[in-house]
Structures are given as C-alpha cells and as structure tokens.
Design a protein around this motif. Structure first.
Motif, mmCIF file in Angstrom:
data_model
loop_
_atom_site.group_PDB
_atom_site.id
_atom_site.type_symbol
_atom_site.label_atom_id
_atom_site.label_comp_id
_atom_site.label_asym_id
_atom_site.label_seq_id
_atom_site.Cartn_x
_atom_site.Cartn_y
_atom_site.Cartn_z
ATOM 1 N N LYS A 97 22.656 -13.651 -17.095
ATOM 2 C CA LYS A 97 21.367 -14.350 -16.762
ATOM 3 C C LYS A 97 21.928 -15.794 -16.183
ATOM 4 C CE LYS A 97 18.742 -12.195 -20.255
ATOM 5 N NZ LYS A 97 17.890 -12.538 -21.555
ATOM 6 N N LEU A 98 23.309 -16.272 -16.514
ATOM 7 C CA LEU A 98 23.596 -17.582 -16.169
ATOM 8 C C LEU A 98 24.680 -17.506 -14.926
ATOM 9 C CD1 LEU A 98 24.639 -19.134 -19.627
ATOM 10 C CD2 LEU A 98 22.404 -19.781 -18.313
ATOM 11 N N GLY A 99 24.766 -16.282 -14.491
ATOM 12 C CA GLY A 99 25.672 -15.943 -13.503
ATOM 13 C C GLY A 99 27.049 -16.309 -13.653
ATOM 14 N N ALA A 100 27.403 -16.099 -14.857
ATOM 15 C CA ALA A 100 28.992 -16.232 -15.128
ATOM 16 C C ALA A 100 29.609 -14.913 -15.172
ATOM 17 C CB ALA A 100 28.909 -17.015 -16.422
ATOM 18 N N ASN A 101 28.687 -14.081 -15.378
ATOM 19 C CA ASN A 101 29.397 -12.467 -15.316
ATOM 20 C C ASN A 101 28.741 -11.507 -14.231
ATOM 21 O OD1 ASN A 101 31.143 -12.615 -17.495
ATOM 22 N ND2 ASN A 101 29.761 -11.202 -18.860
ATOM 23 N N THR A 102 29.496 -10.788 -13.884
ATOM 24 C CA THR A 102 29.149 -9.745 -13.104
ATOM 25 C C THR A 102 28.387 -8.607 -13.658
ATOM 26 O OG1 THR A 102 31.157 -8.432 -13.383
ATOM 27 C CG2 THR A 102 31.355 -10.181 -11.417
ATOM 28 N N LEU A 103 27.623 -7.845 -13.056
ATOM 29 C CA LEU A 103 26.855 -6.700 -13.519
ATOM 30 C C LEU A 103 27.692 -5.797 -14.086
ATOM 31 C CD1 LEU A 103 24.245 -5.378 -14.081
ATOM 32 C CD2 LEU A 103 24.286 -4.431 -11.758
ATOM 33 N N LEU A 104 28.903 -5.531 -13.466
ATOM 34 C CA LEU A 104 29.911 -4.689 -14.219
ATOM 35 C C LEU A 104 30.244 -5.101 -15.613
ATOM 36 C CD1 LEU A 104 31.604 -2.265 -13.728
ATOM 37 C CD2 LEU A 104 33.566 -3.560 -12.692
ATOM 38 N N ASP A 105 30.438 -6.393 -15.813
ATOM 39 C CA ASP A 105 30.763 -6.708 -17.163
ATOM 40 C C ASP A 105 29.647 -6.273 -18.139
ATOM 41 O OD1 ASP A 105 33.369 -7.748 -16.299
ATOM 42 O OD2 ASP A 105 32.332 -9.799 -15.844
ATOM 43 N N LEU A 106 28.499 -6.687 -17.634
ATOM 44 C CA LEU A 106 27.260 -6.147 -18.572
ATOM 45 C C LEU A 106 27.247 -4.527 -18.860
ATOM 46 C CD1 LEU A 106 24.852 -7.044 -20.103
ATOM 47 C CD2 LEU A 106 23.577 -6.873 -17.843
ATOM 48 N N LEU A 107 27.464 -3.795 -17.707
ATOM 49 C CA LEU A 107 27.360 -2.404 -17.956
ATOM 50 C C LEU A 107 28.611 -2.070 -18.999
ATOM 51 C CD1 LEU A 107 26.793 -1.255 -14.258
ATOM 52 C CD2 LEU A 107 25.217 -1.511 -16.321
ATOM 53 N N VAL A 108 29.709 -2.432 -18.966
ATOM 54 C CA VAL A 108 30.871 -2.074 -19.676
ATOM 55 C C VAL A 108 30.476 -2.380 -21.213
ATOM 56 C CG1 VAL A 108 33.226 -2.760 -20.215
ATOM 57 C CG2 VAL A 108 32.657 -2.418 -17.987
ATOM 58 N N ALA A 109 29.924 -3.583 -21.506
ATOM 59 C CA ALA A 109 29.456 -4.225 -22.656
ATOM 60 C C ALA A 109 28.385 -3.416 -23.084
ATOM 61 C CB ALA A 109 29.134 -5.570 -22.566
ATOM 62 N N SER A 110 27.492 -2.799 -22.211
ATOM 63 C CA SER A 110 26.345 -1.997 -22.595
ATOM 64 C C SER A 110 27.012 -0.360 -23.202
ATOM 65 C CB SER A 110 25.398 -1.585 -21.766
ATOM 66 O OG SER A 110 24.261 -0.987 -21.985
ATOM 67 N N THR A 111 27.715 -0.022 -22.336
ATOM 68 C CA THR A 111 28.539 1.400 -22.726
ATOM 69 C C THR A 111 29.199 1.181 -24.081
ATOM 70 O OG1 THR A 111 28.545 1.642 -20.258
ATOM 71 C CG2 THR A 111 30.018 3.078 -21.746
ATOM 72 N N ASN A 112 29.857 0.280 -24.287
ATOM 73 C CA ASN A 112 30.655 0.049 -25.422
ATOM 74 C C ASN A 112 29.789 0.075 -26.639
ATOM 75 O OD1 ASN A 112 33.272 0.125 -23.984
ATOM 76 N ND2 ASN A 112 33.256 -2.224 -24.035
#
Length: 428
Positions: free
Chosen positions: A382-397
């Motif tokens: 949300k703050l733009g400090a991460n890519t969507l790929l990082d979020l998807l990996v965290a969601s999958t985990n």
C-alpha cells in the motif's frame, strides 16, 4: 396481511424442505456397523461355526435307530409245491462309543477353538469398520476445513484485484500488477475447484462405505478439535513394549491365530486316533413274528461291547497325521507372522504419532509467522515499498500455513485412531 402470512408460510416450507440433514460420527458408525457387508458375512460365519460344537458333542452321545420291516420268503419243491413264509419285525438299537483314541473329545476342543477364532475374526472386522469409518469421516471434515480456507483465500484475492484495479485507474499502480493479480485470482479459483472436488469425493467415499447413497447430502458435524488438542500435553503415551504386550492380550486377529493353532493341534490328536482301538457298547430290542397281530410274542434283546483294532488302513492314518502336522506348522507360522504384524503396526503408528505431534507444534508457529508476513507485505505494498509479487508470495505462504495446520490437526486425530486400532482398542 394475508399475503404476508402466506409468504411466511411458503418460506418456512421451502426452508424446511431444503434444510440439509446432519450426520454425526456416532450416527455414521451406527449405520456402518448395521449395514456393512463384511460384518454381515462374518456374523453368519460365526453363527454357522457355533453349530459345529453341537455336532461335536453329538459324538459323545449314543445313537438311536428304529426300524420296521415286512418280508416274504417263497420256497418251491417238487413234492410240497409252493410255500410262502411271512415275517413281521420291528426293532430299536443304540450304540455309543466309549473310546476312540480321544478323537471325540478332540472334536469338541476343535469346535470350541473354531468358535473362538470366528468370534475374534468378527471382532477384528468390526474394529476395522470402526477405524475406516472414522478415518473417512475425518477426511470429510479435513476437506471441509480446507475448502473454507480456499474460499476465504479466493475472496481475499478478489478483493485485492478490485483494489488494484481501482488504484490503476488513478495511475497509482501499473497495469502489470492488474494482470498479475488477475492470474493469481484465476489460480485461486482453480485451486478452489480442486479442493471442492476433493471434498465432494470424500463425502461420496464415506457414504459408499457406510452403505448410503452417494447422492444424499448431509452436514457433517465436526468434533471440538481445540479441546482435543489442548489435552495433548496431558496425555501420556505408553511405551512400545507396553503397547505390544497390551495388543498381544486383546488384539482379536492375534487371538484368532492362537485359536487356529489350537484347532490344528486337535486335528493332530484326531489323526493319531487312527492308531488306537475303538471300544463301543451296543444294544438292540427286536419284536418279530410271522403274523403282525402276534408280533409281541417273540422278543429279542441283544447287548454287548465291540472292540475294534485297526491293523492296516493303507497308510491312510499316516497320511492324515502328516497333513495335520503340516497344518499345525502352518498355523503356528501364521500366528508368529500375525505377532510380527502387530509389532510393525504399533511401531509405525507410534512413529506417525510422534511425527504428528511435532508437526502440530511447527505448523502453529508457521501460521503466526505467515500471518504477520502477510500483514506487513500488504502494508508495504500500500505504501509502495513492496512489489505485488512480494504480496502474492506472502499470501501463498499464509494459505499454505493454514492448510498445513488443518492437515496436522486431522493427521493427529487420524493417527490417534490408527494407534488404537493397531493395539486392538478401536471402540465405538
């Protein structure tokens, strides 16, 4: 007012008709035990085996035979011509074996051993049905929990797609993120379909096993897993040797193998009886005369002892002894093999049990870590400090951690039942 009342009544009727019936684990077990074909066949075999004991006891009792007859004898001579003699007779006779080399008493021992073997076999089949029903029921509950996780994940993924799409419209997110989230959402939809299929298949497997139509729909009542898991630390599992000793005492299939060995031992005694003499007592009472009206005028009573010594039977007795000895050796080896099977089953169940306890401990920590990682990844995106790929990996985990925890919980419940079954303590 009338329309509102009619609408309410119709709604209640439809709601009642569409309400899904519930089935608890105890109800599933009750249905399985009453309809399972293996149990039905084993009960019939047990009932048939019990009749063999009555037959064996009959060998100790005297036989009783009654007969009635009428005969005519015609003689022809050149001097006297034809002469016909009639004779009417009725008799009753009895015979009892006093000694036959202990074959008759061994028949009784064998019948008792066969009954014990059939009864233990029936008990083991019942235990097997109980365990398998519990395992399949737990599998349904496991898949239902995994389905809920998959549904929540898809809902979260769809919300994420909607949010990214809105952000992209105002230029705060690249178009590539929209495409990536669309792919992720589609994959989550596919995963949901697979999990849902697994859930439906497990329900069909359970209903088929307990002899219900797979087309019927039920709500499956989940046990209170939290209470079960809280009591883990208070439970003390017996050692391997203690469990094996307990299984040797109560496990039905091992006790059935012992009964089979006792039955084979009786066969050896029965076969050896062919070398011993047979002593029997017999008696008869006969009425006979030329005329039926005066049959009581001529009576005969016979009684005596018969002593029969086998001299040569064409090696039949030797053959019977050899066959009985081979059968005994086979049952002895089968009993030893069953004991080894008991040891293997308990060893495996204990290893699986210890593994599931460790698995529970690890998954509990993993889900806390994955949940926190997902929260941080979402905030950073949300703050733009991460890519969507990082979020998807965290969601999958996080989804994997949730699924691992559910699997660990139901693995524990299943392995606990497996350990009871290995010992021979599967109860309903």
């Amino acid at each position: 007012m009338k329309k509102s009342l009619i609408f309410t009544i119709l709604f209640c009727i439809v709601n009642i008709q569409t309400q899904t019936k519930k089935i608890t684990l105890d109800e599933a077990l009750e249905i399985a035990l009453s309809k399972n074909t293996q149990i039905f066949s084993a009960r019939n075999n047990f009932r048939g085996t019990k009749s063999g004991l009555i037959f064996a006891y009959g060998g100790l009792l005297p036989t009783l035979t009654s007969s009635t007859g009428n005969s005519e004898t015609q003689n022809h001579t050149l001097i006297a011509g034809d002469n016909t003699t009639k004779n009417f007779s009725t008799s009753i006779s009895s015979r009892v074996v006093l000694f036959d080399g202990f074959a008759n008493t061994s028949d009784i021992n064998k019948a008792n051993a066969n009954i014990a073997s059939a009864e233990f076999g029936l008990k083991r089949i019942v235990q097997s049905v109980i365990f398998e029903t519990k395992r399949r029921y737990l599998q349904v509950l496991r898949n239902a929990s995994l389905l809920k996780v998959s549904q929540e994940n898809l809902k979260r993924s769809q919300q994420q797609l909607q949010r990214i799409t809105e952000i992209n419209k105002v230029g705060a997110a690249p178009k590539a993120d929209v495409y990536r989230q669309q792919v992720a959402t589609a994959n989550d939809e596919l995963a949901l379909i697979r999990v849902e299929n697994n859930y439906k298949n497990s329900k069909a497997d359970l209903l088929y096993y307990i002899s219900l139509s797979p087309d019927e729909d039920f709500d499956y009542v989940s046990p209170n897993i939290d209470d079960e898991l809280k009591s883990i630390s208070n439970k003390k599992i017996k050692s391997y040797n203690e469990l094996v000793n307990r299984a040797i005492e109560i496990r039905p299939d091992y006790l059935a193998s012992i009964a089979n060995k006792e039955s084979a031992e009786s066969d050896k005694t029965i076969a050896r009886a062919g070398f011993y003499p047979t002593v029997s007592a017999n008696g008869s009472y006969t009425l006979s005369d030329k005329k039926f009206s005066t049959i009581n005028d001529n009576t005969t009573f016979n009684w005596g002892l018969t002593f029969s010594v086998p001299i040569f039977s064409g090696f039949a007795t030797n053959y019977a002894i050899e066959i009985a000895d081979v059968k005994f050796q086979n049952t002895e080896e089968e009993s030893n093999q069953t004991k080894r099977q008991v040891q293997v089953d308990i060893r495996k169940a204990l290893l699986d049990f210890e593994s599931t306890l460790k698995e529970l401990e690890v998954t509990e920590k993993n889900i806390l870590s994955a949940q926190e990682d997902l929260r941080i990844a979402d905030e950073r995106y949300k703050l733009g400090a991460n890519t969507l790929l990082d979020l998807l990996v965290a969601s999958t985990n996080f989804v994997r951690a949730q699924s691992d925890k559910i699997n660990a919980q139901y693995n524990y419940l299943t392995v606990k039942e497996q350990l009871n079954f290995a010992v021979g303590e599967s109860i309903y």
